[in-house]
Design a protein around this motif. Structure first.
Motif, PDB file in Angstrom:
ATOM      1  N   HIS A 185      81.310  17.402 -11.709  1.00 17.80           N
ATOM      2  CA  HIS A 185      82.248  17.836 -11.297  1.00 17.80           C
ATOM      3  C   HIS A 185      82.658  17.686  -9.739  1.00 17.80           C
ATOM      4  CE1 HIS A 185      81.345  20.517 -14.661  1.00 17.80           C
ATOM      5  NE2 HIS A 185      82.612  21.048 -14.482  1.00 17.80           N
ATOM      6  N   GLY A 186      81.868  16.535  -9.170  1.00 19.18           N
ATOM      7  CA  GLY A 186      82.099  16.251  -7.651  1.00 19.18           C
ATOM      8  C   GLY A 186      81.159  15.146  -7.281  1.00 19.18           C
ATOM      9  N   PRO A 187      80.919  14.851  -6.192  1.00 11.85           N
ATOM     10  CA  PRO A 187      80.183  14.017  -5.549  1.00 11.85           C
ATOM     11  C   PRO A 187      78.605  14.068  -5.973  1.00 11.85           C
ATOM     12  CG  PRO A 187      81.757  14.489  -3.899  1.00 11.85           C
ATOM     13  CD  PRO A 187      81.772  15.452  -4.863  1.00 11.85           C
ATOM     14  N   PRO A 188      77.976  13.146  -6.515  1.00 15.18           N
ATOM     15  CA  PRO A 188      76.435  13.329  -6.842  1.00 15.18           C
ATOM     16  C   PRO A 188      75.659  14.264  -5.628  1.00 15.18           C
ATOM     17  CG  PRO A 188      77.170  10.960  -7.095  1.00 15.18           C
ATOM     18  CD  PRO A 188      78.189  11.529  -6.331  1.00 15.18           C
ATOM     19  N   VAL A 189      74.661  14.806  -6.382  1.00 14.92           N
ATOM     20  CA  VAL A 189      73.803  15.539  -5.434  1.00 14.92           C
ATOM     21  C   VAL A 189      72.497  15.286  -5.364  1.00 14.92           C
ATOM     22  CG1 VAL A 189      75.354  17.691  -5.766  1.00 14.92           C
ATOM     23  CG2 VAL A 189      73.217  17.285  -7.295  1.00 14.92           C
ATOM     24  N   SER A 190      72.267  13.885  -5.836  1.00 16.73           N
ATOM     25  CA  SER A 190      71.125  13.060  -5.938  1.00 16.73           C
ATOM     26  C   SER A 190      70.203  13.233  -4.509  1.00 16.73           C
ATOM     27  CB  SER A 190      71.128  11.709  -6.434  1.00 16.73           C
ATOM     28  OG  SER A 190      71.836  11.634  -7.601  1.00 16.73           O
ATOM     29  N   ASP A 191      71.086  12.971  -3.631  1.00 16.54           N
ATOM     30  CA  ASP A 191      70.376  12.958  -2.276  1.00 16.54           C
ATOM     31  C   ASP A 191      70.052  14.436  -1.873  1.00 16.54           C
ATOM     32  OD1 ASP A 191      71.035  10.381  -1.755  1.00 16.54           O
ATOM     33  OD2 ASP A 191      72.713  10.490  -0.780  1.00 16.54           O
ATOM     34  N   TRP A 247      69.055  16.386  -4.017  1.00 20.29           N
ATOM     35  CA  TRP A 247      67.865  16.832  -4.791  1.00 20.29           C
ATOM     36  C   TRP A 247      66.635  16.232  -4.242  1.00 20.29           C
ATOM     37  CZ3 TRP A 247      66.680  19.920  -8.913  1.00 20.29           C
ATOM     38  CH2 TRP A 247      65.460  19.537  -9.544  1.00 20.29           C
ATOM     39  N   GLN A 248      66.528  14.963  -3.824  1.00 19.89           N
ATOM     40  CA  GLN A 248      65.717  14.234  -3.268  1.00 19.89           C
ATOM     41  C   GLN A 248      65.058  14.618  -2.066  1.00 19.89           C
ATOM     42  OE1 GLN A 248      64.049  11.526  -4.819  1.00 19.89           O
ATOM     43  NE2 GLN A 248      65.397  11.787  -6.444  1.00 19.89           N
ATOM     44  N   ARG A 249      66.138  15.416  -1.223  1.00 15.34           N
ATOM     45  CA  ARG A 249      65.556  15.967   0.036  1.00 15.34           C
ATOM     46  C   ARG A 249      64.969  17.510   0.084  1.00 15.34           C
ATOM     47  NH1 ARG A 249      71.086  15.012   1.439  1.00 15.34           N
ATOM     48  NH2 ARG A 249      72.197  17.009   1.139  1.00 15.34           N
ATOM     49  N   GLY A 250      65.096  17.801  -1.457  1.00 17.28           N
ATOM     50  CA  GLY A 250      64.533  19.145  -1.713  1.00 17.28           C
ATOM     51  C   GLY A 250      65.502  20.477  -1.224  1.00 17.28           C
ATOM     52  N   GLN A 251      66.833  19.964  -0.975  1.00 19.62           N
ATOM     53  CA  GLN A 251      67.996  21.004  -0.611  1.00 19.62           C
ATOM     54  C   GLN A 251      68.188  21.945  -1.818  1.00 19.62           C
ATOM     55  OE1 GLN A 251      71.238  19.797   1.531  1.00 19.62           O
ATOM     56  NE2 GLN A 251      71.965  22.099   2.033  1.00 19.62           N
ATOM     57  N   VAL A 252      68.114  21.036  -3.200  1.00 20.48           N
ATOM     58  CA  VAL A 252      68.625  21.623  -4.272  1.00 20.48           C
ATOM     59  C   VAL A 252      67.120  21.675  -5.019  1.00 20.48           C
ATOM     60  CG1 VAL A 252      70.232  21.590  -6.479  1.00 20.48           C
ATOM     61  CG2 VAL A 252      71.015  21.198  -4.453  1.00 20.48           C
ATOM     62  N   VAL A 253      67.049  22.780  -5.876  1.00 21.29           N
ATOM     63  CA  VAL A 253      65.523  22.953  -6.499  1.00 21.29           C
ATOM     64  C   VAL A 253      65.993  23.814  -7.632  1.00 21.29           C
ATOM     65  CG1 VAL A 253      63.370  23.871  -6.615  1.00 21.29           C
ATOM     66  CG2 VAL A 253      64.201  22.882  -4.469  1.00 21.29           C
ATOM     67  N   LEU A 254      65.402  23.225  -9.055  1.00 25.36           N
ATOM     68  CA  LEU A 254      65.539  23.947 -10.230  1.00 25.36           C
ATOM     69  C   LEU A 254      64.312  24.465 -10.545  1.00 25.36           C
ATOM     70  CD1 LEU A 254      67.167  24.540 -12.791  1.00 25.36           C
ATOM     71  CD2 LEU A 254      66.384  22.453 -13.810  1.00 25.36           C
ATOM     72  N   SER A 255      64.207  25.635 -10.921  1.00 26.06           N
ATOM     73  CA  SER A 255      62.866  26.244 -11.175  1.00 26.06           C
ATOM     74  C   SER A 255      63.150  27.366 -12.133  1.00 26.06           C
ATOM     75  CB  SER A 255      62.229  26.898 -10.071  1.00 26.06           C
ATOM     76  OG  SER A 255      60.987  27.473  -9.974  1.00 26.06           O
ATOM     77  N   SER A 256      62.215  28.310 -12.393  1.00 24.58           N
ATOM     78  CA  SER A 256      62.112  29.077 -13.449  1.00 24.58           C
ATOM     79  C   SER A 256      61.658  30.506 -12.829  1.00 24.58           C
ATOM     80  CB  SER A 256      61.664  28.828 -14.830  1.00 24.58           C
ATOM     81  OG  SER A 256      60.194  28.507 -14.441  1.00 24.58           O
ATOM     82  N   MET A 257      61.779  31.501 -13.409  1.00 27.36           N
ATOM     83  CA  MET A 257      61.109  32.707 -13.005  1.00 27.36           C
ATOM     84  C   MET A 257      59.592  32.614 -13.378  1.00 27.36           C
ATOM     85  SD  MET A 257      61.493  35.381 -11.166  1.00 27.36           S
ATOM     86  CE  MET A 257      63.388  35.556 -11.374  1.00 27.36           C
ATOM     87  N   ARG A 258      59.495  31.909 -14.365  1.00 23.02           N
ATOM     88  CA  ARG A 258      57.980  32.000 -14.692  1.00 23.02           C
ATOM     89  C   ARG A 258      56.839  31.062 -13.683  1.00 23.02           C
ATOM     90  NH1 ARG A 258      55.111  32.429 -19.451  1.00 23.02           N
ATOM     91  NH2 ARG A 258      57.272  32.762 -20.662  1.00 23.02           N
TER      92      ARG A 258
END
Length: 329
Positions: A92-98, A100-111
């Motif tokens: 949906h837009g420019p890549p967010v890989s950077d 993700w790599q610098r830790g600004q976007v984090v995928l986690s879970s409640m567990r």
């Protein structure tokens, strides 16, 4: 850094316009906002289903956090992988890989969030979110924002009543303005009664899809007004014109309660919760003001005022433009 509200919408989101038809969502009120106007320190409710999936809202939420320099914590359904999330965002837009790599976007879970505890308690979850918020600021981000898919309730076997109490008692997390949170409910997995209760419990409620337009008639101290939320553009123009016609009908001489002025009631419009106002729709607003039998008042942001004035608002003597920045919620 510029405000994302001051720039045009990303072209990748155009065409994703749909009515907000979530089955548990009551009529919009002053707490209802499009996701693009979600701000640090807010606690929001969102619902989604097969007809209105959550992905465009997730995308806009993450992109806005990046623009604000915030750390973004995404807790989706436990079955969603990192690869799927990045594919969604990059599609949906420019890549967010950077990011993700610098830790600004984090995928986690409640567990993972509540580990090493295996059982949900509001107190421990609050403590962990405060820790994550402090960590985000220590890392140099302006704040922490979290998108939490409530699928974790079933995944952890949590007691629904304790979750509801948590939702109603979480304001202390947001008082500092350095943490914000959207709680997203799949309306196929929760009862109508619970969804309605959670809608009431959250200070902010989000439109169910990016690109939607929601119009609601409100009655305030100054009388009735039409409040527009979302996006007013070519895709939602028909909805806008219907809403304006209805509002105009309410200003007709003698309309409403006994004693209505013979000259007609004032037309009051509130545009401040619009994320996008296209030129054609702005012109429709001005035509409605010109057709009003009495005076007209339009409450707007500065950007919206400039659009209206560019289209000739200054030539309407009966029109008053009231600019109120940052008061849409």
């Amino acid at each position: 850094m510029s405000d994302p509200d001051e720039v045009p919408r990303p072209g990748a989101l155009e065409g994703q316009h749909a009515r907000d038809a979530d089955r548990a969502r009551p009529a919009a009120d002053v707490r209802t906002l499009p996701v693009q106007r979600f701000r640090p320190g807010q606690h929001g409710f969102a619902s989604y289903g097969s007809e209105h999936p959550q992905w465009d809202v997730v995308h806009a939420f993450v992109r806005q956090g990046l623009a604000y320099g915030e750390k973004v914590l995404v807790l989706l359904h436990p079955r969603v992988s990192v690869g799927e999330l990045l594919s969604l965002l990059d599609g949906h837009g420019p890549p967010v890989s950077d990011a993700w790599q610098r830790g600004q976007v984090v995928l986690s879970s409640m567990r993972a969030l509540i580990a090493p505890h295996r059982r949900f308690t509001a107190a421990w979850q609050w403590a962990r979110l405060r820790e994550e918020s402090a960590r985000a600021r220590a890392e140099g981000w302006t704040a922490l924002r979290a998108y939490i898919d409530m699928a974790w309730v079933e995944d952890l076997g949590a007691d629904v009543e304790s979750v509801m109490r948590r939702e109603r008692s979480s304001q202390h997390l947001f008082d500092s303005g350095t943490y914000s949170e959207i709680c997203a409910y799949d309306d196929r997995a929760f009862t109508d009664e619970l969804l309605a209760e959670m809608h009431r419990a959250h200070p902010v409620n989000l439109l169910g899809s990016v690109g939607a337009l929601h119009a609601v008639r409100e009655t305030g101290a100054d009388g009735p007004q039409l409040r527009l939320t979302g996006e007013a553009d070519i895709a939602t123009r028909a909805e806008l014109t219907r809403a304006l016609r209805t509002a105009l009908a309410g200003t007709a001489p003698g309309h409403g309660e006994p004693g209505s002025p013979a000259s007609g009631r004032e037309l009051r419009l509130d545009l401040r919760a619009l994320h996008f106002l296209g030129a054609a729709c702005a012109a429709d607003v001005l035509r409605a003001c010109a057709a009003a039998p009495g005076d007209a008042t339009v409450r707007s942001t500065g950007v919206q005022e400039r659009i209206l004035r560019h289209l000739g608002a200054g030539s309407l003597r009966s029109l008053t433009l009231v600019v109120e920045e940052g008061t849409a919620c």
